[in-house]
Design a protein around this motif. Structure first.
Motif, PDB file in Angstrom:
ATOM      1  N   ILE A  12      -6.498   9.003  10.205  1.00  0.00           N
ATOM      2  CA  ILE A  12      -7.881   9.171  11.785  1.00  0.00           C
ATOM      3  C   ILE A  12      -7.522   7.955  12.681  1.00  0.00           C
ATOM      4  CG2 ILE A  12      -9.746   7.815  10.439  1.00  0.00           C
ATOM      5  CD1 ILE A  12     -10.168  10.398  12.883  1.00  0.00           C
ATOM      6  N   VAL A  13      -6.666   7.034  12.061  1.00  0.00           N
ATOM      7  CA  VAL A  13      -7.228   5.659  12.951  1.00  0.00           C
ATOM      8  C   VAL A  13      -5.239   6.132  13.898  1.00  0.00           C
ATOM      9  CG1 VAL A  13      -6.385   3.814  12.548  1.00  0.00           C
ATOM     10  CG2 VAL A  13      -7.709   4.006  11.459  1.00  0.00           C
ATOM     11  N   ARG A  14      -4.576   6.403  12.736  1.00  0.00           N
ATOM     12  CA  ARG A  14      -3.422   6.702  13.506  1.00  0.00           C
ATOM     13  C   ARG A  14      -3.093   8.294  14.491  1.00  0.00           C
ATOM     14  NH1 ARG A  14       0.391   4.102  11.740  1.00  0.00           N
ATOM     15  NH2 ARG A  14       1.844   4.666  13.537  1.00  0.00           N
ATOM     16  N   GLU A  15      -4.456   8.868  14.570  1.00  0.00           N
ATOM     17  CA  GLU A  15      -4.479   9.725  15.766  1.00  0.00           C
ATOM     18  C   GLU A  15      -5.521   9.169  16.684  1.00  0.00           C
ATOM     19  OE1 GLU A  15      -7.978  13.361  15.488  1.00  0.00           O
ATOM     20  OE2 GLU A  15      -6.555  13.713  13.899  1.00  0.00           O
ATOM     21  N   ARG A  16      -6.118   8.044  16.919  1.00  0.00           N
ATOM     22  CA  ARG A  16      -7.087   7.762  17.527  1.00  0.00           C
ATOM     23  C   ARG A  16      -5.876   6.924  18.339  1.00  0.00           C
ATOM     24  NH1 ARG A  16     -10.551  11.524  16.031  1.00  0.00           N
ATOM     25  NH2 ARG A  16     -12.725  11.153  16.759  1.00  0.00           N
ATOM     26  N   LEU A  17      -4.972   5.841  17.730  1.00  0.00           N
ATOM     27  CA  LEU A  17      -4.563   5.481  18.397  1.00  0.00           C
ATOM     28  C   LEU A  17      -3.234   5.999  19.132  1.00  0.00           C
ATOM     29  CD1 LEU A  17      -4.654   2.002  16.697  1.00  0.00           C
ATOM     30  CD2 LEU A  17      -6.427   2.794  18.075  1.00  0.00           C
ATOM     31  N   VAL A  18      -3.015   6.914  18.147  1.00  0.00           N
ATOM     32  CA  VAL A  18      -1.737   7.383  19.032  1.00  0.00           C
ATOM     33  C   VAL A  18      -2.055   8.238  20.609  1.00  0.00           C
ATOM     34  CG1 VAL A  18      -0.320   9.432  18.867  1.00  0.00           C
ATOM     35  CG2 VAL A  18      -0.172   7.902  17.334  1.00  0.00           C
ATOM     36  N   ALA A  19      -2.762   8.673  20.626  1.00  0.00           N
ATOM     37  CA  ALA A  19      -4.018   9.806  21.675  1.00  0.00           C
ATOM     38  C   ALA A  19      -3.837   8.517  22.916  1.00  0.00           C
ATOM     39  CB  ALA A  19      -5.390   9.844  21.455  1.00  0.00           C
ATOM     40  N   ALA A  62     -13.297  -3.759  12.058  1.00  0.00           N
ATOM     41  CA  ALA A  62     -13.204  -2.607  10.860  1.00  0.00           C
ATOM     42  C   ALA A  62     -13.246  -4.318   9.618  1.00  0.00           C
ATOM     43  CB  ALA A  62     -12.519  -1.921  10.316  1.00  0.00           C
ATOM     44  N   VAL A  63     -13.171  -5.199   9.648  1.00  0.00           N
ATOM     45  CA  VAL A  63     -13.168  -6.147   8.417  1.00  0.00           C
ATOM     46  C   VAL A  63     -14.695  -6.303   9.601  1.00  0.00           C
ATOM     47  CG1 VAL A  63     -12.334  -7.818   7.369  1.00  0.00           C
ATOM     48  CG2 VAL A  63     -11.489  -6.090   7.389  1.00  0.00           C
ATOM     49  N   GLY A  64     -14.423  -7.334  10.820  1.00  0.00           N
ATOM     50  CA  GLY A  64     -15.937  -7.658  10.613  1.00  0.00           C
ATOM     51  C   GLY A  64     -17.317  -7.101  10.982  1.00  0.00           C
ATOM     52  N   VAL A 106     -15.240   3.390  14.493  1.00  0.00           N
ATOM     53  CA  VAL A 106     -14.861   1.724  15.062  1.00  0.00           C
ATOM     54  C   VAL A 106     -14.137   2.148  16.236  1.00  0.00           C
ATOM     55  CG1 VAL A 106     -13.004  -0.244  14.581  1.00  0.00           C
ATOM     56  CG2 VAL A 106     -15.076   0.945  13.069  1.00  0.00           C
ATOM     57  N   CYS A 107     -13.164   3.366  16.070  1.00  0.00           N
ATOM     58  CA  CYS A 107     -11.622   3.452  16.996  1.00  0.00           C
ATOM     59  C   CYS A 107     -12.539   3.909  17.690  1.00  0.00           C
ATOM     60  CB  CYS A 107     -10.580   4.496  16.130  1.00  0.00           C
ATOM     61  SG  CYS A 107      -9.946   4.103  14.910  1.00  0.00           S
ATOM     62  N   ASP A 108     -13.804   4.653  17.906  1.00  0.00           N
ATOM     63  CA  ASP A 108     -14.350   6.056  19.083  1.00  0.00           C
ATOM     64  C   ASP A 108     -15.267   4.907  20.143  1.00  0.00           C
ATOM     65  OD1 ASP A 108     -13.000   8.351  18.151  1.00  0.00           O
ATOM     66  OD2 ASP A 108     -14.680   9.247  17.699  1.00  0.00           O
ATOM     67  N   ASN A 109     -15.438   3.742  19.255  1.00  0.00           N
ATOM     68  CA  ASN A 109     -15.964   2.657  20.350  1.00  0.00           C
ATOM     69  C   ASN A 109     -15.457   1.984  20.497  1.00  0.00           C
ATOM     70  OD1 ASN A 109     -18.851   4.073  19.663  1.00  0.00           O
ATOM     71  ND2 ASN A 109     -18.620   3.411  17.720  1.00  0.00           N
ATOM     72  N   THR A 137       1.989  -1.414  20.184  1.00  0.00           N
ATOM     73  CA  THR A 137       1.028  -1.119  19.726  1.00  0.00           C
ATOM     74  C   THR A 137       0.290  -1.480  18.581  1.00  0.00           C
ATOM     75  OG1 THR A 137       3.006   0.352  18.856  1.00  0.00           O
ATOM     76  CG2 THR A 137       1.899   1.669  21.131  1.00  0.00           C
ATOM     77  N   GLY A 138       1.327  -2.498  18.198  1.00  0.00           N
ATOM     78  CA  GLY A 138       1.011  -3.291  16.501  1.00  0.00           C
ATOM     79  C   GLY A 138      -0.184  -4.176  17.125  1.00  0.00           C
ATOM     80  N   ALA A 139      -0.161  -4.168  17.683  1.00  0.00           N
ATOM     81  CA  ALA A 139      -1.841  -5.218  18.327  1.00  0.00           C
ATOM     82  C   ALA A 139      -3.393  -4.237  18.346  1.00  0.00           C
ATOM     83  CB  ALA A 139      -1.507  -5.483  19.707  1.00  0.00           C
ATOM     84  N   MET A 140      -2.950  -2.712  18.671  1.00  0.00           N
ATOM     85  CA  MET A 140      -3.721  -1.367  18.707  1.00  0.00           C
ATOM     86  C   MET A 140      -4.615  -1.855  17.154  1.00  0.00           C
ATOM     87  SD  MET A 140      -2.545   0.713  21.560  1.00  0.00           S
ATOM     88  CE  MET A 140      -3.357   1.295  21.308  1.00  0.00           C
ATOM     89  N   TYR A 141      -3.224  -1.438  16.194  1.00  0.00           N
ATOM     90  CA  TYR A 141      -3.096  -1.437  14.526  1.00  0.00           C
ATOM     91  C   TYR A 141      -4.155  -2.846  14.567  1.00  0.00           C
ATOM     92  CZ  TYR A 141      -0.914   3.294  14.689  1.00  0.00           C
ATOM     93  OH  TYR A 141      -0.835   4.464  15.186  1.00  0.00           O
ATOM     94  N   ARG A 142      -3.467  -4.180  14.710  1.00  0.00           N
ATOM     95  CA  ARG A 142      -4.291  -4.905  14.330  1.00  0.00           C
ATOM     96  C   ARG A 142      -5.484  -5.468  14.553  1.00  0.00           C
ATOM     97  NH1 ARG A 142      -0.211 -10.080  13.515  1.00  0.00           N
ATOM     98  NH2 ARG A 142       1.824  -9.243  12.985  1.00  0.00           N
ATOM     99  N   VAL A 143      -6.170  -5.121  15.690  1.00  0.00           N
ATOM    100  CA  VAL A 143      -7.561  -5.035  16.300  1.00  0.00           C
ATOM    101  C   VAL A 143      -8.371  -3.804  15.485  1.00  0.00           C
ATOM    102  CG1 VAL A 143      -8.998  -4.154  18.575  1.00  0.00           C
ATOM    103  CG2 VAL A 143      -7.154  -5.910  18.735  1.00  0.00           C
TER     104      VAL A 143
END
Ligand code: DC
Length: 223
Positions: free
Chosen positions: A105-112, A44-46, A60-63, A33-39
């Motif tokens: 919002i990032v946690r919510e989307r990635l946890v789902a 987002a920065v890119g 970013v999360c939804d797409n 899951t760390g890789a998911m937050y890294r991505v």
């Protein structure tokens, strides 16, 4: 419920190696899951999305089209069709991940997304909040820890393998900073679940730790 082994702990405690080895031994899915937050931080920065821009981060999360592909002993991370496995492993990407991971919002989307992944097949999932938030009913919860000095030593070795310069004192400071941010945040702070087994990896080899967890899993009939 499909079986989940939750492996949590701070950066450099040995989560990735232990989790990958467990998943291989059990022939289960491995989710980092760390890789998911890294991505998410990297993309987002890119895309020029500021971490204070909640709508931008939501998009970013939804797409995000994220896939993990197993390859030999490792796992390739493919995000929006691009292989980002190497790019997301830099020390800078780790800091970005730590910063973006405090945004609700990032946690919510990635946890789902993580729950959906774990509901498909038996899974070894590693992270910071797997046993506390993502799968509070996981059959086995392990919290790995090690001293900051040992974790910094391991990170330096990793970076040297990647051909990146590694300054031990600087890495130690970065790890301490990341620990403070990961443990101090309001949403899903890094802490062991009450029913997690705490394993200190400072002086113990990977083989012993993997064996110990496999024995526990067999005793609890998780496998
Ligand atoms: O495990 P890692 O170093 O790849 O994680 C990068 C960052 O992502 C970490 O500093 C905190 C965040 N993270 C998180 O908040 N929750 C998780 N389940 C996994 C990682």
């Amino acid at each position: 419920m499909i079986s989940v082994i939750a492996i949590d702990g701070p950066a450099g405690a040995g989560k990735s190696t232990v989790s990958r080895r467990l998943a291989q031994a059990l022939d289960w899915q491995y989710v980092d899951t760390g890789a998911m937050y890294r991505v998410v931080g990297f993309i987002a920065v890119g895309a020029g999305v500021d971490f204070s821009d909640v709508d931008g981060l939501r998009k970013v999360c939804d797409n995000l089209d994220l896939r993990f592909e197993e390859e030999g002993d490792g796992v390739r991370t493919i995000a929006n069709g691009r292989d980002v496995s190497h790019a997301i492993r830099s020390a800078e990407a780790g800091q970005l991940a730590s910063k973006v991971s405090v945004v609700p919002i990032v946690r919510e989307r990635l946890v789902a997304l993580q729950r959906a992944m774990g509901e498909k097949r038996p899974t070894v999932m590693e992270g910071r909040d797997i046993g506390t938030v993502v799968f509070p009913d996981a059959q086995l919860k392990i919290f790995l820890r090690a001293t900051v000095e040992e974790r910094a030593r391991r990170r330096c070795l990793d970076l040297e393998h990647r051909g990146e310069a590694a300054d031990r004192a600087e890495i130690e400071a970065q790890i301490a900073e990341r620990d403070a941010r990961d443990s101090g945040r309001t949403h899903s702070p890094l802490r062991p679940a009450e029913d997690a087994l705490i394993v200190d990896t400072t002086h113990e080899g990977i083989d012993e730790i993997v064996e110990k967890i496999l024995t526990l899993a067999a005793q609890r009939q998780v496998t």
